[in-house]
Design a protein around this motif. Structure first.
Motif, PDB file in Angstrom:
ATOM      1  N   ALA A   1       1.821   3.224   9.419  1.00 32.57           N
ATOM      2  CA  ALA A   1       0.349   2.437   9.378  1.00 32.57           C
ATOM      3  C   ALA A   1       0.306   1.581   8.350  1.00 32.57           C
ATOM      4  CB  ALA A   1      -0.792   3.415   9.566  1.00 32.57           C
ATOM      5  N   ASP A   2       1.152   0.919   7.898  1.00 35.28           N
ATOM      6  CA  ASP A   2       1.214   0.102   6.788  1.00 35.28           C
ATOM      7  C   ASP A   2       1.067   0.532   5.548  1.00 35.28           C
ATOM      8  OD1 ASP A   2       1.642  -2.521   8.210  1.00 35.28           O
ATOM      9  OD2 ASP A   2      -0.680  -2.790   8.604  1.00 35.28           O
ATOM     10  N   VAL A   3       1.276   1.853   5.600  1.00 35.95           N
ATOM     11  CA  VAL A   3       1.169   2.528   4.022  1.00 35.95           C
ATOM     12  C   VAL A   3       2.533   3.207   3.691  1.00 35.95           C
ATOM     13  CG1 VAL A   3      -0.142   4.145   2.549  1.00 35.95           C
ATOM     14  CG2 VAL A   3      -0.993   2.961   4.511  1.00 35.95           C
ATOM     15  N   ALA A   4       3.158   2.959   2.504  1.00 34.37           N
ATOM     16  CA  ALA A   4       4.360   3.613   2.098  1.00 34.37           C
ATOM     17  C   ALA A   4       3.879   5.235   1.619  1.00 34.37           C
ATOM     18  CB  ALA A   4       5.072   3.086   0.842  1.00 34.37           C
ATOM     19  N   VAL A   5       4.770   6.001   2.486  1.00 40.39           N
ATOM     20  CA  VAL A   5       4.476   7.551   2.054  1.00 40.39           C
ATOM     21  C   VAL A   5       5.966   8.292   1.873  1.00 40.39           C
ATOM     22  CG1 VAL A   5       2.435   7.665   3.491  1.00 40.39           C
ATOM     23  CG2 VAL A   5       4.667   7.892   4.512  1.00 40.39           C
ATOM     24  N   LEU A   6       5.913   9.580   1.345  1.00 35.52           N
ATOM     25  CA  LEU A   6       6.964  10.348   1.455  1.00 35.52           C
ATOM     26  C   LEU A   6       7.096  11.186   2.700  1.00 35.52           C
ATOM     27  CD1 LEU A   6       9.508  10.957  -0.447  1.00 35.52           C
ATOM     28  CD2 LEU A   6       7.888  12.928  -1.307  1.00 35.52           C
ATOM     29  N   GLU A   7       8.312  11.291   3.106  1.00 40.00           N
ATOM     30  CA  GLU A   7       8.383  12.159   4.230  1.00 40.00           C
ATOM     31  C   GLU A   7       9.459  13.251   4.067  1.00 40.00           C
ATOM     32  OE1 GLU A   7      10.443  13.694   7.939  1.00 40.00           O
ATOM     33  OE2 GLU A   7      11.148  12.440   6.268  1.00 40.00           O
TER      34      GLU A   7
ATOM     35  N   PHE B   1       0.743  -1.232  -0.042  1.00 43.51           N
ATOM     36  CA  PHE B   1      -0.019   0.087  -0.003  1.00 43.51           C
ATOM     37  C   PHE B   1       0.649   1.269  -0.089  1.00 43.51           C
ATOM     38  CE2 PHE B   1      -2.703  -3.256   1.417  1.00 43.51           C
ATOM     39  CZ  PHE B   1      -3.773  -2.993   1.255  1.00 43.51           C
ATOM     40  N   ALA B   2       0.355   2.433  -0.704  1.00 38.95           N
ATOM     41  CA  ALA B   2       1.279   3.506  -0.648  1.00 38.95           C
ATOM     42  C   ALA B   2       0.103   4.540  -1.029  1.00 38.95           C
ATOM     43  CB  ALA B   2       2.334   3.412  -1.767  1.00 38.95           C
ATOM     44  N   THR B   3       0.582   5.893  -0.690  1.00 39.39           N
ATOM     45  CA  THR B   3      -0.221   7.098  -1.004  1.00 39.39           C
ATOM     46  C   THR B   3       0.673   8.337  -1.155  1.00 39.39           C
ATOM     47  OG1 THR B   3      -2.153   8.297  -0.598  1.00 39.39           O
ATOM     48  CG2 THR B   3      -0.781   7.813   1.255  1.00 39.39           C
ATOM     49  N   GLY B   4       0.344   9.029  -2.239  1.00 37.32           N
ATOM     50  CA  GLY B   4       0.841  10.323  -2.520  1.00 37.32           C
ATOM     51  C   GLY B   4      -0.251  11.240  -1.888  1.00 37.32           C
ATOM     52  N   HIS B   5      -1.391  10.919  -1.394  1.00 35.46           N
ATOM     53  CA  HIS B   5      -2.302  11.803  -0.841  1.00 35.46           C
ATOM     54  C   HIS B   5      -2.396  11.332   0.605  1.00 35.46           C
ATOM     55  CE1 HIS B   5      -4.389  15.173  -2.012  1.00 35.46           C
ATOM     56  NE2 HIS B   5      -4.427  14.957  -3.153  1.00 35.46           N
ATOM     57  N   PRO B   6      -1.508  11.604   1.765  1.00 37.48           N
ATOM     58  CA  PRO B   6      -1.737  11.255   2.819  1.00 37.48           C
ATOM     59  C   PRO B   6      -2.900  11.913   3.718  1.00 37.48           C
ATOM     60  CG  PRO B   6       0.534  12.236   2.737  1.00 37.48           C
ATOM     61  CD  PRO B   6      -0.235  12.032   1.369  1.00 37.48           C
TER      62      PRO B   6
END
Length: 259
Positions: free
Chosen positions: A154-160, A110-115
């Motif tokens: 929370a199990d979701v890949a994100v950009l920090e 799972f991944a999101t560019g819209h956290p």
């Protein structure tokens, strides 16, 4: 809360402006379609579209068919729309793919560019698939792109970036994950559930991918039309309250047999 019926969900999507008369203005939509057609890779979301979509009217036609925007090329300003029936249709197609993932105990990323909008949609879906026996892929540590650090929340890949979760259309974070898994000798995911360039990059690399996309992000709809993405769900990807997505997520997981 009870699982909404299809009719109740359509009403909810329109009332909360996840679909129906959405906040994204018509001129913004058309500008993005034009930039994609003119070869601006920022709007390709990690896909390789070649010279197949160089006419913005062709892009508009796909967006009218798959997203429900106004199909009149003379409508240049003011309101635009997402057809809530198309949103629910796509949710049901996504549910079928999630059901297969659960049945086969697949590895899912799972991944999101819209956290700010979709993080909890992805988290809830990840929780449900784990409970059904799927492996939720853990990403390698220490991944970086030019934009910032790629990590999992929370199990979701994100950009920090700057101690904040970052909105990004870039495919680079997903590329970093897939390259990192390969370096570690780990298998690719069987399925990616994502949005923006995270979904586009995965699909372009041949990974089964499903995703969410707004009316001003045409690339993922073109990818579904071409078969590069399996499902693209049309919605406003950042409404005023992320809790508005909860009935939609409940409907998705129920349709997938995951509740």
């Amino acid at each position: 809360m009870p699982i909404p019926s299809r009719a109740a969900l359509v009403d909810h999507l329109v009332r909360t402006r996840i679909a129906g008369d959405v906040a994204t203005p018509r001129d913004n939509n058309l500008s993005h379609y034009r930039k994609l057609a003119n070869g601006d890779r920022h709007y390709w979301l990690g896909l390789e579209l070649g010279d197949r979509w160089t006419d913005e009217q062709d892009v508009l036609a796909v967006m009218a068919e798959r997203c429900g925007v106004n199909d009149d090329p003379g409508h240049r300003f003011g309101q635009d729309t997402i057809d809530p029936e198309l949103t629910v249709d796509a949710l049901e197609r996504m549910a079928a793919r999630l059901r297969k993932a659960a049945a086969d105990s697949e590895r899912v990323l799972f991944a999101t560019g819209h956290p700010g909008g979709l993080l909890d949609v992805h988290r809830q879906t990840a929780d449900a698939l784990r409970a059904a026996g799927c492996e939720i892929v853990r990403i390698p540590r220490g991944l970086m792109t030019d934009e910032g650090m790629v990590f999992q929340f929370a199990d979701v890949a994100v950009l920090e970036r700057g101690a904040s979760l970052w909105h990004t259309h870039s495919p680079a974070p997903m590329a970093a994950i897939l390259d990192g898994l390969e370096r570690e000798g780990r298998p690719r995911p069987d399925l990616v559930v994502a949005d923006h360039g995270w979904a586009g990059c995965a699909g372009q690399r041949g990974v089964d991918a499903v995703g969410y996309a707004d009316s001003n992000d045409p690339a993922l709809f073109l990818a579904e039309a071409e078969g590069t993405l399996q499902v693209t769900v049309p919605l406003d990807d950042h409404v005023t309250d992320p809790r508005f997505y909860d009935p939609m997520t409940d409907y998705l997981l129920d349709a997938a047999g995951l509740l």
